[in-house]
Design an enzyme around this catalytic site. Structure first.
Site, PDB file in Angstrom:
ATOM      1  N   HIS A  37      -8.844  45.730   1.763  1.00  0.00           N
ATOM      2  CA  HIS A  37      -8.209  44.482   1.312  1.00  0.00           C
ATOM      3  C   HIS A  37      -6.801  44.352   1.907  1.00  0.00           C
ATOM      4  O   HIS A  37      -6.403  43.282   2.356  1.00  0.00           O
ATOM      5  CB  HIS A  37      -8.066  44.475  -0.216  1.00  0.00           C
ATOM      6  CG  HIS A  37      -9.359  44.456  -0.971  1.00  0.00           C
ATOM      7  ND1 HIS A  37      -9.764  45.512  -1.735  1.00  0.00           N
ATOM      8  CD2 HIS A  37     -10.309  43.502  -1.102  1.00  0.00           C
ATOM      9  CE1 HIS A  37     -10.922  45.213  -2.320  1.00  0.00           C
ATOM     10  NE2 HIS A  37     -11.281  44.000  -1.952  1.00  0.00           N
ATOM     11  N   SER A 186     -14.626  48.513  -3.247  1.00  0.00           N
ATOM     12  CA  SER A 186     -14.237  48.651  -4.661  1.00  0.00           C
ATOM     13  C   SER A 186     -15.320  49.405  -5.421  1.00  0.00           C
ATOM     14  O   SER A 186     -15.044  50.127  -6.378  1.00  0.00           O
ATOM     15  CB  SER A 186     -14.033  47.276  -5.298  1.00  0.00           C
ATOM     16  OG  SER A 186     -13.087  46.539  -4.546  1.00  0.00           O
TER      17      SER A 186
HETATM   18  P1  AMP Z   1     -14.235  41.939  -2.169  1.00  0.00           P
HETATM   19  O1  AMP Z   1     -13.036  42.074  -3.023  1.00  0.00           O
HETATM   20  O2  AMP Z   1     -15.130  43.143  -2.162  1.00  0.00           O
HETATM   21  O3  AMP Z   1     -14.977  40.639  -2.383  1.00  0.00           O
HETATM   22  O4  AMP Z   1     -13.698  41.871  -0.671  1.00  0.00           O
HETATM   23  C1  AMP Z   1     -12.723  40.926  -0.292  1.00  0.00           C
HETATM   24  C2  AMP Z   1     -12.610  40.911   1.192  1.00  0.00           C
HETATM   25  O5  AMP Z   1     -12.254  42.202   1.659  1.00  0.00           O
HETATM   26  C3  AMP Z   1     -13.923  40.538   1.908  1.00  0.00           C
HETATM   27  O6  AMP Z   1     -13.636  39.681   3.007  1.00  0.00           O
HETATM   28  C4  AMP Z   1     -14.439  41.876   2.372  1.00  0.00           C
HETATM   29  O7  AMP Z   1     -15.261  41.788   3.527  1.00  0.00           O
HETATM   30  C5  AMP Z   1     -13.147  42.578   2.701  1.00  0.00           C
HETATM   31  N1  AMP Z   1     -13.346  44.026   2.711  1.00  0.00           N
HETATM   32  C6  AMP Z   1     -13.875  44.775   1.712  1.00  0.00           C
HETATM   33  N2  AMP Z   1     -13.948  46.067   2.089  1.00  0.00           N
HETATM   34  C7  AMP Z   1     -13.467  46.133   3.355  1.00  0.00           C
HETATM   35  C8  AMP Z   1     -13.281  47.195   4.291  1.00  0.00           C
HETATM   36  N3  AMP Z   1     -13.616  48.448   4.025  1.00  0.00           N
HETATM   37  N4  AMP Z   1     -12.755  46.886   5.494  1.00  0.00           N
HETATM   38  C9  AMP Z   1     -12.420  45.606   5.798  1.00  0.00           C
HETATM   39  N5  AMP Z   1     -12.553  44.562   4.954  1.00  0.00           N
HETATM   40  C10 AMP Z   1     -13.082  44.824   3.748  1.00  0.00           C
END
Ligand code: AMP
Length: 284
Positions: A37, A186
């Protein structure tokens, strides 16, 4: 850093920045921030004059029996991390602010949402596409940042941005991994110590595919590659493979041969409880 819970307030904040001549980056998230994030946020802070991070655990992208109620949350910790990387505003609405009673409209990018994660999570990408469309309309950013980690989601958002004529540049950010290769998520917080070791099998399977592709001189059958990589799972009892596919990056359609800009994507289930995803590009 401004923390705003209402649509009206964040609109006013952004409108004032626009009057000052600033351009705006948006980073949509569901919180419980890790370095993946934060990398999205850093990229936005670097690219745009002002960065808005939305923190919203979107109920419509969770199916029945999924982890909506137990999704990890740490509001104060998240605000501290966002502030530290230079985020200008956090938009943290409650569900009623986003979904007013009687709402009827959904956004669906059906052909890109049908396969891969869409098979096990019907309705998930309609929830994602709908909430991202709402966030785009609320914040009206110039840029929006999404991780390659959720590659199918990234493609769906690129497509809806084009189809619905949003004047927003969608920026994909490379996957941030732990030292041993595990893609940050997460949901990794749900893993026990032994599960944490075992889930590496997905990363290893993707790496094996990529290594074979890079070593090969001729064209390669994707079926053979997937069979070889899927065999890694036989010895692993807590992780079951939900899917492992090699697809064209644009269409997300499966390929019979490795060709052009293609990518291996996979999902596993750990002890029936936890679902994790990862992917790797198969070109240099
Ligand atoms: P989330 O909170 O899981 O919905 O993720 C929010 C954003 O963070 C989304 O665009 C995900 O693709 C990105 N994201 C989550 N994990 C990673 C990671 N390990 N590397 C890069 N981007 C991530």
């Amino acid at each position: 850093m401004i923390i705003s819970r209402s649509i009206e307030e964040i609109r006013e904040v952004v409108a004032n920045w626009r009057l000052e001549g600033c351009d705006i980056g948006l980073v949509p998230t569901m919180g419980y921030f890790h370095d993946g994030h934060l990398e999205l946020m850093r990229t936005s802070v670097h690219r745009a004059d002002k960065t808005v991070v939305s923190l919203f655990v979107n109920p419509t992208q969770f199916g029945p029996g999924e982890d909506l109620d137990v999704y990890p949350r740490d509001f104060d910790g998240d605000c501290a991390k966002a502030r530290q990387v230079g985020v200008d505003a956090m938009f943290c609405p409650g569900p009623q602010e986003i979904y007013q009673s009687g709402y009827k409209t959904e956004v669906s990018v059906a052909s890109l949402a049908a396969g891969l994660c869409g098979v096990d999570r019907p309705g998930h990408f309609t929830g994602v596409a709908t909430v991202v469309t709402k966030l785009f309309n609320i914040v009206l950013p110039d840029y929006a940042f999404f991780g390659d980690k959720d590659f199918q989601q990234l493609r769906i958002i690129q497509q809806l941005t084009q189809d619905l004529n949003f004047a927003i540049s969608i920026v994909g950010v490379p996957i941030v991994r732990e030292d041993d290769g595990l893609a940050m998520s997460s949901r990794n917080a749900y893993l026990s110590e032994s599960e944490r070791q075992e889930v590496l099998v997905l990363y290893k399977a993707l790496q094996l595919i990529r290594q074979r592709v890079f070593e090969s001189k001729g064209t390669i059958d994707t079926d053979d590659l997937i069979k070889t990589a899927a065999a890694l799972f036989d010895k692993n009892n807590s992780c079951s493979l939900e899917y492992l596919s090699i697809v064209d990056e644009q269409s997300l359609q499966g390929l019979s041969k490795v060709w052009g800009r293609c990518r291996a994507l996979g999902a596993i289930r750990v002890n029936q409880r936890i679902r994790l995803i990862d992917n790797m590009a198969l070109y240099r």
